[in-house]
Write an enzyme that holds these catalytic residues in place. Structure first.
Site, mmCIF file in Angstrom:
data_model
loop_
_atom_site.group_PDB
_atom_site.id
_atom_site.type_symbol
_atom_site.label_atom_id
_atom_site.label_comp_id
_atom_site.label_asym_id
_atom_site.label_seq_id
_atom_site.Cartn_x
_atom_site.Cartn_y
_atom_site.Cartn_z
ATOM 1 N N ARG A 45 -7.480 -20.567 -2.162
ATOM 2 C CA ARG A 45 -6.465 -20.410 -1.120
ATOM 3 C C ARG A 45 -5.332 -21.434 -1.255
ATOM 4 O O ARG A 45 -5.571 -22.639 -1.237
ATOM 5 C CB ARG A 45 -7.109 -20.541 0.263
ATOM 6 C CG ARG A 45 -6.139 -20.208 1.388
ATOM 7 C CD ARG A 45 -6.786 -20.266 2.761
ATOM 8 N NE ARG A 45 -5.821 -19.926 3.802
ATOM 9 C CZ ARG A 45 -4.947 -20.781 4.312
ATOM 10 N NH1 ARG A 45 -4.935 -22.033 3.910
ATOM 11 N NH2 ARG A 45 -4.077 -20.383 5.225
ATOM 12 N N ARG A 66 8.213 4.130 -4.554
ATOM 13 C CA ARG A 66 8.296 3.111 -3.488
ATOM 14 C C ARG A 66 7.300 1.976 -3.744
ATOM 15 O O ARG A 66 7.590 0.812 -3.470
ATOM 16 C CB ARG A 66 8.047 3.740 -2.126
ATOM 17 C CG ARG A 66 8.236 2.730 -0.988
ATOM 18 C CD ARG A 66 8.158 3.360 0.377
ATOM 19 N NE ARG A 66 6.871 4.003 0.578
ATOM 20 C CZ ARG A 66 6.588 4.803 1.618
ATOM 21 N NH1 ARG A 66 7.511 5.032 2.538
ATOM 22 N NH2 ARG A 66 5.405 5.350 1.733
ATOM 23 N N GLU A 92 12.054 2.331 14.335
ATOM 24 C CA GLU A 92 11.164 3.404 13.857
ATOM 25 C C GLU A 92 9.905 3.390 14.697
ATOM 26 O O GLU A 92 9.760 2.579 15.612
ATOM 27 C CB GLU A 92 10.855 3.205 12.376
ATOM 28 C CG GLU A 92 10.204 1.861 12.060
ATOM 29 C CD GLU A 92 9.991 1.620 10.567
ATOM 30 O OE1 GLU A 92 9.890 2.595 9.803
ATOM 31 O OE2 GLU A 92 9.906 0.450 10.179
ATOM 32 N N LEU A 119 11.020 1.145 7.227
ATOM 33 C CA LEU A 119 10.421 1.589 5.977
ATOM 34 C C LEU A 119 11.180 2.839 5.510
ATOM 35 O O LEU A 119 11.495 3.711 6.330
ATOM 36 C CB LEU A 119 8.937 1.927 6.160
ATOM 37 C CG LEU A 119 8.250 2.259 4.836
ATOM 38 C CD1 LEU A 119 8.006 0.982 4.025
ATOM 39 C CD2 LEU A 119 6.945 2.982 5.055
ATOM 40 N N TYR A 152 0.826 -1.205 0.000
ATOM 41 C CA TYR A 152 0.000 0.000 0.000
ATOM 42 C C TYR A 152 0.859 1.253 0.000
ATOM 43 O O TYR A 152 2.081 1.193 0.192
ATOM 44 C CB TYR A 152 -0.964 -0.004 1.195
ATOM 45 C CG TYR A 152 -0.336 0.298 2.539
ATOM 46 C CD1 TYR A 152 0.497 -0.619 3.170
ATOM 47 C CD2 TYR A 152 -0.558 1.518 3.184
ATOM 48 C CE1 TYR A 152 1.070 -0.334 4.406
ATOM 49 C CE2 TYR A 152 0.008 1.810 4.415
ATOM 50 C CZ TYR A 152 0.822 0.873 5.027
ATOM 51 O OH TYR A 152 1.399 1.165 6.240
ATOM 52 N N LYS A 184 6.488 -2.125 1.927
ATOM 53 C CA LYS A 184 5.310 -1.537 2.586
ATOM 54 C C LYS A 184 4.100 -2.468 2.423
ATOM 55 O O LYS A 184 3.205 -2.225 1.618
ATOM 56 C CB LYS A 184 5.039 -0.142 2.008
ATOM 57 C CG LYS A 184 4.114 0.706 2.881
ATOM 58 C CD LYS A 184 4.197 2.154 2.458
ATOM 59 C CE LYS A 184 3.130 3.020 3.087
ATOM 60 N NZ LYS A 184 3.176 3.092 4.540
HETATM 61 N N1 PMP Z 1 7.654 3.619 8.985
HETATM 62 C C1 PMP Z 1 6.528 2.898 9.016
HETATM 63 C C2 PMP Z 1 6.548 1.579 9.699
HETATM 64 C C3 PMP Z 1 5.351 3.379 8.408
HETATM 65 O O1 PMP Z 1 4.225 2.643 8.434
HETATM 66 C C4 PMP Z 1 5.370 4.657 7.804
HETATM 67 C C5 PMP Z 1 4.136 5.251 7.172
HETATM 68 N N2 PMP Z 1 3.351 4.373 6.513
HETATM 69 C C6 PMP Z 1 6.572 5.378 7.805
HETATM 70 C C7 PMP Z 1 7.690 4.834 8.395
HETATM 71 C C8 PMP Z 1 6.657 6.747 7.171
HETATM 72 O O2 PMP Z 1 6.675 6.639 5.780
HETATM 73 P P1 PMP Z 1 6.148 7.852 4.872
HETATM 74 O O3 PMP Z 1 6.950 9.032 5.261
HETATM 75 O O4 PMP Z 1 6.435 7.413 3.495
HETATM 76 O O5 PMP Z 1 4.698 8.008 5.184
#
Ligand code: PMP
Length: 284
Positions: free
Chosen positions: A99, A51, A179, A204, A32, A147
């Protein structure tokens, strides 16, 4: 009632349907993106598209919709829903198939869903007050750079922080902060340097992270991309997080330890203002 997009159609949200055999539903076999909207325009759309392509490619997921088509769908949804400020959520899954752990044949059509969410991004009460963070173990898999829609653990982590009276969780692997539950994490040290985890499979690669670090460097702020410990974070002079929905969001406490004077710090406030200004100029 919103209009949402499902596999080529714009439909009222209560008529939108996806198969019970969809691999996104059965296996979390989907990726996503979330793109913010300011003044009815998309923020860093190219970054999010780039991305998305990388996530799809890392998972060998077939997807035939071009970037131009995706841009047109985003714009159409923003327009149909009269969205001035908020988010566009996009999800692609490997499609519907009986499935089986084995992937379906390559000609199985991917599922593509998009919807909008209205949200006050600029006037954010949380950004004004500052977030209270609690640290929790990072029990996610080792490909956090993709993601995917496997968001159960981040959701549990956030709930754990909420149960303690916090706003969000920062995740910790081997004693080091990776993070936030849905954002990238930063601390500011006494010498003014901004420290954030270096890019790897454990975080991410935030689109906002990249843009905010560029702003910081332009402002002659020192940026250090390296891992930091929870102890270091608790004693930082400032802390903040970044994401497409939160922009730059100051942190005022970590595990109950006040950060700085317990109010949003000047580095985070400056970066938030500059980031918003830059993104407003560049949005499409
Ligand atoms: N880390 C994680 C685990 C996230 O879910 C997100 C946002 N979806 C981010 C970092 C930040 O990414 P972005 O700046 O692209 O929204």
């Amino acid at each position: 009632m919103r209009t949402v997009y499902v596999n080529g159609d714009y439909v009222p949200e209560n008529e939108a349907k996806v198969s019970v055999f969809d691999r996104g539903f059965l296996f979390a076999d989907g990726v996503y993106e979330v793109t913010s909207v300011l003044d009815g325009k998309l923020v860093d759309f190219a970054g999010h598209c780039g991305r998305l392509r990388r996530s799809l490619s890392e998972l060998s997921m077939n997807f035939s919709v071009s970037d131009d088509e995706l841009l047109a769908i985003h714009r159409e949804l923003v327009s149909r829903n009269g969205l001035e400020e908020g988010l566009v959520y996009l999800q692609v899954t490997r499609g519907a198939a009986d499935r089986d752990f084995v992937f379906p044949p390559d000609d199985t059509p991917a599922t593509l869903v998009l919807f909008t969410q209205e949200k006050s991004l600029i006037d954010s009460a949380l950004a004004q007050r500052g977030q209270k963070i609690f640290t929790v173990g990072d029990h996610r898999w080792s490909r956090c750079d993709i993601k995917t829609v496997q968001l159960l653990y981040p959701s549990l982590a956030k709930m754990e922080a909420r149960a303690k009276g916090g706003d969000d969780a920062w995740l910790v692997r081997d004693g080091l902060v990776t993070e936030g539950s849905s954002n990238n994490a930063y601390i500011v040290l006494a010498d003014g340097s901004i420290v954030t985890r270096d890019i790897s499979n454990f975080i991410l690669h935030g689109i906002t992270r990249k843009a905010v670090l560029a702003c910081a460097r332009k402002l002659q702020m020192k940026v250090v991309e390296r891992a930091f410990t929870v102890e270091e974070a608790r004693h930082a002079v400032e802390a903040f997080s970044t994401s497409a929905s939160g922009f730059v969001s100051p942190v005022i406490s970590i595990d109950g330890h006040e950060i700085g004077d317990g109010k949003p710090g000047p580095v985070a406030r400056k970066l938030r203002d500059v980031y918003i200004e830059e993104m407003r100029k560049a949005s499409i």
